[in-house]
Design a protein around this motif. Structure first.
Motif, PDB file in Angstrom:
ATOM      1  N   PRO A  77       0.819  -1.223   0.000  1.00 29.47           N
ATOM      2  CA  PRO A  77       0.000   0.000   0.000  1.00 29.47           C
ATOM      3  C   PRO A  77       0.847   1.266   0.000  1.00 29.47           C
ATOM      4  CG  PRO A  77      -0.060  -1.076   2.146  1.00 29.47           C
ATOM      5  CD  PRO A  77       0.658  -2.006   1.229  1.00 29.47           C
ATOM      6  N   LYS A  78       0.314   2.311  -0.643  1.00 28.46           N
ATOM      7  CA  LYS A  78       1.030   3.581  -0.750  1.00 28.46           C
ATOM      8  C   LYS A  78       1.304   4.199   0.614  1.00 28.46           C
ATOM      9  CE  LYS A  78       0.111   6.720  -3.739  1.00 28.46           C
ATOM     10  NZ  LYS A  78      -0.597   7.725  -4.567  1.00 28.46           N
ATOM     11  N   TRP A  79       0.364   4.034   1.545  1.00 21.97           N
ATOM     12  CA  TRP A  79       0.576   4.663   2.852  1.00 21.97           C
ATOM     13  C   TRP A  79       1.873   4.178   3.473  1.00 21.97           C
ATOM     14  CZ3 TRP A  79       1.541   1.881   7.122  1.00 21.97           C
ATOM     15  CH2 TRP A  79       1.001   0.587   7.242  1.00 21.97           C
ATOM     16  N   TYR A  80       2.261   2.916   3.164  1.00 21.48           N
ATOM     17  CA  TYR A  80       3.473   2.368   3.745  1.00 21.48           C
ATOM     18  C   TYR A  80       4.708   2.736   2.926  1.00 21.48           C
ATOM     19  CZ  TYR A  80       6.931  -0.707   5.726  1.00 21.48           C
ATOM     20  OH  TYR A  80       8.080  -1.178   6.317  1.00 21.48           O
ATOM     21  N   THR A  81       4.636   2.563   1.611  1.00 20.96           N
ATOM     22  CA  THR A  81       5.818   2.822   0.789  1.00 20.96           C
ATOM     23  C   THR A  81       6.184   4.303   0.770  1.00 20.96           C
ATOM     24  OG1 THR A  81       4.457   2.990  -1.224  1.00 20.96           O
ATOM     25  CG2 THR A  81       5.365   0.829  -0.683  1.00 20.96           C
ATOM     26  N   GLU A  82       5.216   5.174   1.068  1.00 21.88           N
ATOM     27  CA  GLU A  82       5.498   6.610   1.073  1.00 21.88           C
ATOM     28  C   GLU A  82       5.790   7.153   2.466  1.00 21.88           C
ATOM     29  OE1 GLU A  82       2.285   8.604  -0.871  1.00 21.88           O
ATOM     30  OE2 GLU A  82       2.765   7.756  -2.848  1.00 21.88           O
ATOM     31  N   ALA A  83       5.641   6.325   3.490  1.00 21.35           N
ATOM     32  CA  ALA A  83       5.733   6.814   4.878  1.00 21.35           C
ATOM     33  C   ALA A  83       7.148   7.210   5.273  1.00 21.35           C
ATOM     34  CB  ALA A  83       5.206   5.759   5.836  1.00 21.35           C
ATOM     35  N   ARG A  84       8.087   6.312   5.045  1.00 23.84           N
ATOM     36  CA  ARG A  84       9.499   6.485   5.372  1.00 23.84           C
ATOM     37  C   ARG A  84       9.823   6.542   6.862  1.00 23.84           C
ATOM     38  NH1 ARG A  84      10.856   3.888   1.418  1.00 23.84           N
ATOM     39  NH2 ARG A  84      10.969   4.902  -0.618  1.00 23.84           N
ATOM     40  N   PHE A  85       8.899   7.006   7.697  1.00 21.24           N
ATOM     41  CA  PHE A  85       9.213   7.118   9.125  1.00 21.24           C
ATOM     42  C   PHE A  85       8.002   6.716   9.964  1.00 21.24           C
ATOM     43  CE2 PHE A  85       9.548   9.957  13.001  1.00 21.24           C
ATOM     44  CZ  PHE A  85      10.564   9.234  13.606  1.00 21.24           C
ATOM     45  N   GLY A  86       8.234   5.771  10.878  1.00 24.11           N
ATOM     46  CA  GLY A  86       7.179   5.343  11.786  1.00 24.11           C
ATOM     47  C   GLY A  86       7.691   5.273  13.211  1.00 24.11           C
ATOM     48  N   ILE A  87       6.763   5.263  14.159  1.00 20.11           N
ATOM     49  CA  ILE A  87       7.089   5.150  15.592  1.00 20.11           C
ATOM     50  C   ILE A  87       6.495   3.866  16.135  1.00 20.11           C
ATOM     51  CG2 ILE A  87       6.574   6.084  17.892  1.00 20.11           C
ATOM     52  CD1 ILE A  87       8.732   7.662  16.590  1.00 20.11           C
ATOM     53  N   TRP A  88       7.273   3.206  16.985  1.00 15.13           N
ATOM     54  CA  TRP A  88       6.875   1.955  17.626  1.00 15.13           C
ATOM     55  C   TRP A  88       7.035   2.146  19.130  1.00 15.13           C
ATOM     56  CZ3 TRP A  88      10.458  -2.942  17.138  1.00 15.13           C
ATOM     57  CH2 TRP A  88       9.821  -4.051  17.719  1.00 15.13           C
ATOM     58  N   TYR A 105       1.283  13.491  19.483  1.00 13.98           N
ATOM     59  CA  TYR A 105       2.694  13.894  19.506  1.00 13.98           C
ATOM     60  C   TYR A 105       3.480  13.199  18.402  1.00 13.98           C
ATOM     61  CZ  TYR A 105       7.521  14.353  21.054  1.00 13.98           C
ATOM     62  OH  TYR A 105       8.865  14.596  21.099  1.00 13.98           O
ATOM     63  N   PHE A 106       3.258  11.901  18.215  1.00 17.06           N
ATOM     64  CA  PHE A 106       4.002  11.174  17.191  1.00 17.06           C
ATOM     65  C   PHE A 106       3.708  11.722  15.793  1.00 17.06           C
ATOM     66  CE2 PHE A 106       3.859   7.371  20.288  1.00 17.06           C
ATOM     67  CZ  PHE A 106       4.976   7.859  20.954  1.00 17.06           C
ATOM     68  N   ARG A 107       2.464  12.102  15.562  1.00 19.26           N
ATOM     69  CA  ARG A 107       2.147  12.738  14.282  1.00 19.26           C
ATOM     70  C   ARG A 107       2.861  14.085  14.157  1.00 19.26           C
ATOM     71  NH1 ARG A 107      -3.171  12.779  10.922  1.00 19.26           N
ATOM     72  NH2 ARG A 107      -1.561  13.857   9.755  1.00 19.26           N
ATOM     73  N   LYS A 108       2.924  14.807  15.254  1.00 19.77           N
ATOM     74  CA  LYS A 108       3.569  16.130  15.239  1.00 19.77           C
ATOM     75  C   LYS A 108       5.040  16.039  14.845  1.00 19.77           C
ATOM     76  CE  LYS A 108       4.934  19.847  18.413  1.00 19.77           C
ATOM     77  NZ  LYS A 108       4.973  20.263  19.835  1.00 19.77           N
ATOM     78  N   ILE A 109       5.735  14.989  15.274  1.00 22.59           N
ATOM     79  CA  ILE A 109       7.160  14.872  14.948  1.00 22.59           C
ATOM     80  C   ILE A 109       7.393  14.163  13.620  1.00 22.59           C
ATOM     81  CG2 ILE A 109       7.885  14.977  17.357  1.00 22.59           C
ATOM     82  CD1 ILE A 109       8.337  11.917  17.218  1.00 22.59           C
ATOM     83  N   GLY A 110       6.315  13.873  12.891  1.00 23.75           N
ATOM     84  CA  GLY A 110       6.489  13.407  11.518  1.00 23.75           C
ATOM     85  C   GLY A 110       6.257  11.944  11.257  1.00 23.75           C
ATOM     86  N   ALA A 111       5.826  11.172  12.261  1.00 23.95           N
ATOM     87  CA  ALA A 111       5.573   9.749  12.033  1.00 23.95           C
ATOM     88  C   ALA A 111       4.366   9.563  11.128  1.00 23.95           C
ATOM     89  CB  ALA A 111       5.338   9.036  13.360  1.00 23.95           C
ATOM     90  N   LYS A 112       4.490   8.652  10.163  1.00 26.81           N
ATOM     91  CA  LYS A 112       3.408   8.381   9.231  1.00 26.81           C
ATOM     92  C   LYS A 112       2.735   7.031   9.478  1.00 26.81           C
ATOM     93  CE  LYS A 112       3.457  12.150   6.793  1.00 26.81           C
ATOM     94  NZ  LYS A 112       2.302  13.067   6.811  1.00 26.81           N
ATOM     95  N   TYR A 113       3.241   6.272  10.438  1.00 28.15           N
ATOM     96  CA  TYR A 113       2.528   5.095  10.926  1.00 28.15           C
ATOM     97  C   TYR A 113       2.995   4.802  12.345  1.00 28.15           C
ATOM     98  CZ  TYR A 113       6.596   2.241   9.277  1.00 28.15           C
ATOM     99  OH  TYR A 113       7.849   1.706   9.041  1.00 28.15           O
ATOM    100  N   PHE A 114       2.195   4.011  13.059  1.00 26.30           N
ATOM    101  CA  PHE A 114       2.444   3.772  14.478  1.00 26.30           C
ATOM    102  C   PHE A 114       2.234   2.295  14.779  1.00 26.30           C
ATOM    103  CE2 PHE A 114       0.471   3.092  18.650  1.00 26.30           C
ATOM    104  CZ  PHE A 114       1.535   3.473  19.464  1.00 26.30           C
ATOM    105  N   VAL A 115       3.104   1.742  15.620  1.00 31.21           N
ATOM    106  CA  VAL A 115       3.049   0.320  15.977  1.00 31.21           C
ATOM    107  C   VAL A 115       3.110   0.178  17.499  1.00 31.21           C
ATOM    108  CG1 VAL A 115       4.133  -1.954  15.687  1.00 31.21           C
ATOM    109  CG2 VAL A 115       4.204  -0.288  13.808  1.00 31.21           C
ATOM    110  N   ALA A 116       2.262  -0.681  18.054  1.00 33.42           N
ATOM    111  CA  ALA A 116       2.269  -0.977  19.493  1.00 33.42           C
ATOM    112  C   ALA A 116       2.531  -2.461  19.695  1.00 33.42           C
ATOM    113  CB  ALA A 116       0.935  -0.588  20.126  1.00 33.42           C
ATOM    114  N   LEU A 117       3.150  -2.793  20.807  1.00 28.03           N
ATOM    115  CA  LEU A 117       3.472  -4.185  21.120  1.00 28.03           C
ATOM    116  C   LEU A 117       2.241  -4.908  21.647  1.00 28.03           C
ATOM    117  CD1 LEU A 117       6.674  -5.539  22.684  1.00 28.03           C
ATOM    118  CD2 LEU A 117       4.547  -6.070  23.857  1.00 28.03           C
ATOM    119  N   ALA A 118       1.837  -5.971  20.954  1.00 28.91           N
ATOM    120  CA  ALA A 118       0.658  -6.744  21.361  1.00 28.91           C
ATOM    121  C   ALA A 118       1.019  -7.803  22.393  1.00 28.91           C
ATOM    122  CB  ALA A 118       0.003  -7.405  20.146  1.00 28.91           C
ATOM    123  N   ASN A 119       2.177  -8.408  22.255  1.00 29.08           N
ATOM    124  CA  ASN A 119       2.698  -9.348  23.252  1.00 29.08           C
ATOM    125  C   ASN A 119       4.185  -9.545  23.010  1.00 29.08           C
ATOM    126  OD1 ASN A 119       2.790 -11.318  21.074  1.00 29.08           O
ATOM    127  ND2 ASN A 119       0.631 -11.709  21.489  1.00 29.08           N
TER     128      ASN A 119
END
Length: 542
Positions: A45-56, A126-140
Motif C-alpha cells: 500500500p502507498k501509505w506504507y511505501t510513502e511513509a518512510r518514518f514510523g514510531i513503535w 505527539y508522534f504525528r507532530k514529529i512526523g511519524a506516518k505510521y504507528f506500531v504498538a506491542l501486542a505481546n
C-alpha cells in the motif's frame, strides 16, 4: 386518488432502496482466498511505501521493574545469565524488590504494572507532530502476556495489571488522528524462553526450591490470582509437554492472533522472527488478516513485516541495521535509542543513538528504498522519558523541515556518493581505539550493522540521494562549510548527463554556489544552515 398515492410511495421506496444499494460498498467474497491466491493480487500500500518514518512503542509489563534488562521475565529466574549480560541484574533486583521467584514470580510482576498515566490520544498526537506516518504498538512479547482483550487467553491486560485494553485504546486514537496502526507479536518462542521459570536456585537459602513456573491453579486459592492458571502463562513444565500439547499451544496462538488482526482492524502486523510464526499457523493468521482487509475495503491495504526470506508479499525487517544497497522492494530498519524496554540498569544508561544518528539512519534507509521504524521507550506508567522527548523533538524538527525530500521519495540511480568517506577521514586523522573498533565491527550482514554514537562520523563530503517528481535531493550527512565534490553529478557521469542550472537548500533563501564540470559537481556548503544536522539540497528538472 388512493391508488395514485400508493404508486407514489412505491416509487419513493424503490428509489430509496436503489440509493441504499449503490451507496453501501459490497466487498464480500464467496470464499476465503488462500495465501497463494492473495499473493497474486497483493501490492504494497502507498501509505506504507510513502511513509518512510514510523514510531513503535515496544512497551509492556517488562518495563515495570526498573532494572533487569529487556528479557526480565526470563532472566529473573536465572542466578547466572551466562553471556546474556543485559539481564544480569534481573534475579538480584527481583528478590530485593518483589520477593524470591519460588513464591513471587513474573505473574505477580504483571499485576504490579498499572500503566496509570497512559494517554493514547496524547501519544498519537505527539508522534504525528514529529512526523511519524505510521504507528506500531506491542501486542505481546516473549512473556506471552497479551496487551489486548483476548477472549482466547486469560493472561491479558484487561484481566491483570492495567485492567485496560491497551491495543484497543491505541486503535481508537490512531483512527482519531488518522494514522495507520500496527501491532507487533513476539510470543511464538515462549515455550523455550520460559524454561528457567521451571528451575530453582543452585545455591543459597532457597537452593532446590522450585520457582513458581511449577505452580498450579490450586495454588492460587486466597491470592490475587485465584481462578487463574499459571500454566496458561508459563506453559506446562518441559517434562509434561506432549506433541498434542504443543499443537494445542500453536492452535491457541493462532486463535489469539486471528482475533487480534480482525477485532482491531489493524493496518500493519509485525512478527519477531524468521518467517511465519509456527509456520502454517502463522501463514493462516496472515491469510485471515489479508482476507479481512479485502472484505472490508475491497483491497489488501495492509502490511505483514518480519525477518522473512523469499516471501515477496511481506516487508523485510532488519533489526538494528539496514540494507547495504538499494533494494527493489519495500523494507524497514527497526531501532531504539537505548534499550527495547525502558530500563535503568546501572551499566546500560548510555544512549546508543542521539538525534544526529537517528536522522542519519533515516536518510540512509530511505535512499535505499527503506523505512525507519523507531522505538520510543515508554516508562512503566505509559509516558515518554523527558530526555527522549528532547531527542524526538530534534528529530521531528528535522523531518518537518525536510519533509518534501522524505515522504513519497524514491531512490535515485545510486543511493549515495563519496561512500568511503569514513575510511578517508580515518586515514588523515589521529583516531581513538574506539573509532577503529567501531569501524572494524561495522558489518554488511544487515541485522545489527547500524551506526551509532560510538561509530566514526561520516566525512563532510558523503551524501545520500532521494528523488521525487523530477527533483533530485542531495542530502549531506555531516555538513561543514566549504566545497565538496560529487563525481556522480558530473556531466560525463553515467547517472547525470544534464546541465544543472540551480541548486537550493531546503529551509533557506541563501544562494547556493556550485560549479558543474564533466568530471564532477562542486557544491559549496554555506555556514548558515537551517538545521545543525544533515543538509538537504534540491536540484530540479534533473
Amino acid at each position: 386518488m388512493i391508488w395514485k398515492i400508493n404508486m407514489d410511495w412505491k416509487k419513493i421506496i424503490l428509489a430509496l432502496f436503489l440509493l441504499a444499494s449503490v451507496s453501501i460498498p459490497c466487498f464480500s467474497q464467496e470464499k476465503e482466498l488462500s495465501w497463494e491466491e492473495l499473493r497474486k493480487q497483493y501490492q504494497f500500500p502507498k501509505w506504507y511505501t510513502e511513509a518512510r518514518f514510523g514510531i513503535w512503542v515496544h512497551w509492556g509489563a517488562q518495563t515495570q521493574p526498573k532494572e533487569g534488562g529487556g528479557w526480565y521475565a526470563r532472566h529473573m529466574y536465572m542466578q547466572d545469565v551466562g553471556n546474556q549480560k543485559w539481564g544480569e541484574y534481573a534475579y538480584e533486583y527481583h528478590c530485593k524488590t518483589y520477593g524470591h521467584p519460588s513464591e513471587i514470580g513474573y505473574k505477580d510482576v504483571l499485576n504490579e504494572w498499572k500503566a496509570e498515566n497512559l494517554d493514547t490520544d496524547a501519544l498519537l498526537k505527539y508522534f504525528r507532530k514529529i512526523g511519524a506516518k505510521y504507528f506500531v504498538a506491542l501486542a505481546n512479547h516473549h512473556d506471552r502476556f497479551d496487551n489486548f482483550n483476548s477472549t482466547h487467553f486469560e493472561w491479558n491486560s484487561v484481566n491483570v495489571g492495567p485492567k485496560r485494553d491497551i491495543i484497543g485504546e491505541f486503535s481508537e486514537s490512531a483512527k482519531k488522528y488518522n494514522i495507520p496502526y500496527g501491532v507487533s507479536s513476539h510470543d511464538d518462542r515462549f515455550l523455550d524462553w520460559w524454561i528457567p521459570a521451571f528451575g530453582s536456585d543452585d545455591s543459597g537459602e532457597y537452593k532446590g526450591k522450585p520457582y513458581d513456573g511449577h505452580m498450579t491453579k490450586e495454588d492460587g486459592k486466597g491470592k490475587w490470582w485465584e481462578g487463574m492458571d499459571p500454566a496458561k502463562l508459563y506453559g506446562l513444565p518441559p517434562e509434561k509437554r506432549t506433541p498434542e500439547y504443543i499443537e494445542e499451544v500453536k492452535h491457541n496462538w493462532m486463535l489469539r492472533h486471528k482475533e487480534l488482526v480482525t477485532k482491531y482492524d489493524i493496518d500493519f502486523l509485525w512478527f519477531d522472527g524468521g518467517g511465519f510464526p509456527y509456520k502454517e499457523y502463522g501463514k493462516e493468521v496472515c491469510q485471515t488478516y489479508f482476507n479481512h482487509k479485502l472484505n472490508e475495503n475491497g483491497e489488501i491495504n495492509a502490511v505483514v513485516a518480519g525477518k522473512f526470506k523469499n516471501e515477496p508479499s511481506t516487508v523485510k525487517d532488519i533489526e538494528r541495521g539496514g540494507a547495504d544497497t538499494i533494494l527493489p522492494y519495500p523494507w524497514q530498519g527497526t531501532t531504539t535509542p537505548r534499550t527495547w524496554f525502558y530500563k535503568e540498569d546501572k551499566d546500560r544508561l548510555e544512549y546508543r543513538h542521539n538525534a544526529r544518528t537517528i536522522i542519519e539512519l533515516l536518510v540512509d534507509y530511505m535512499s535505499k528504498n527503506g523505512n525507519l521504524l523507531l522505538n520510543v521507550e515508554l516508562l512503566p506508567d505509559g509516558t515518554i522519558p523527558p530526555e527522549q522527548i528532547s531527542l524526538l523533538d530534534e528529530v521531528g524538527d528535522w523531518i518537518n523541515l525536510n519533509q518534501e525530500a522524505i515522504y513519497a521519495s524514491k531512490p535515485w540511480h545510486i543511493y549515495g556518493d563519496n561512500l568511503n568517506s569514513i575510511n578517508k577521514r580515518l586515514e588523515k586523522e589521529a583516531v581513538t581505539e574506539a573509532d577503529l573498533e567501531a569501524l572494524k565491527n561495522y558489518k554488511k550482514s544487515e541485522h545489527f550493522n547500524e551506526r551509532t554514537t560510538q561509530s566514526p562520523e561520516y566525512g563532510h563530503e558523503e551524501v545520500r540521494f532521494t528523488t521525487k517528481d523530477a527533483v533530485l535531493y542531495v542530502i549531506v550527512l555531516n555538513p561543514k562549510e566549504g566545497e565538496i565534490q560529487l563525481p556522480s553529478l558530473g556531466l560525463n557521469s553515467e547517472y547525470c548527463s544534464k546541465k544543472i542550472n540551480s541548486i537550493k537548500m531546503i529551509g533557506s533563501n541563501t544562494k547556493i554556489k556550485f560549479k558543474q564540470s564533466s568530471e564532477e559537481l562542486t557544491l559549496y556548503i554555506p555556514s548558515n544552515r537551517p538545521n545543525k544536522y544533515a543538509s538537504v539540497f534540491k536540484i530540479e528538472k534533473l
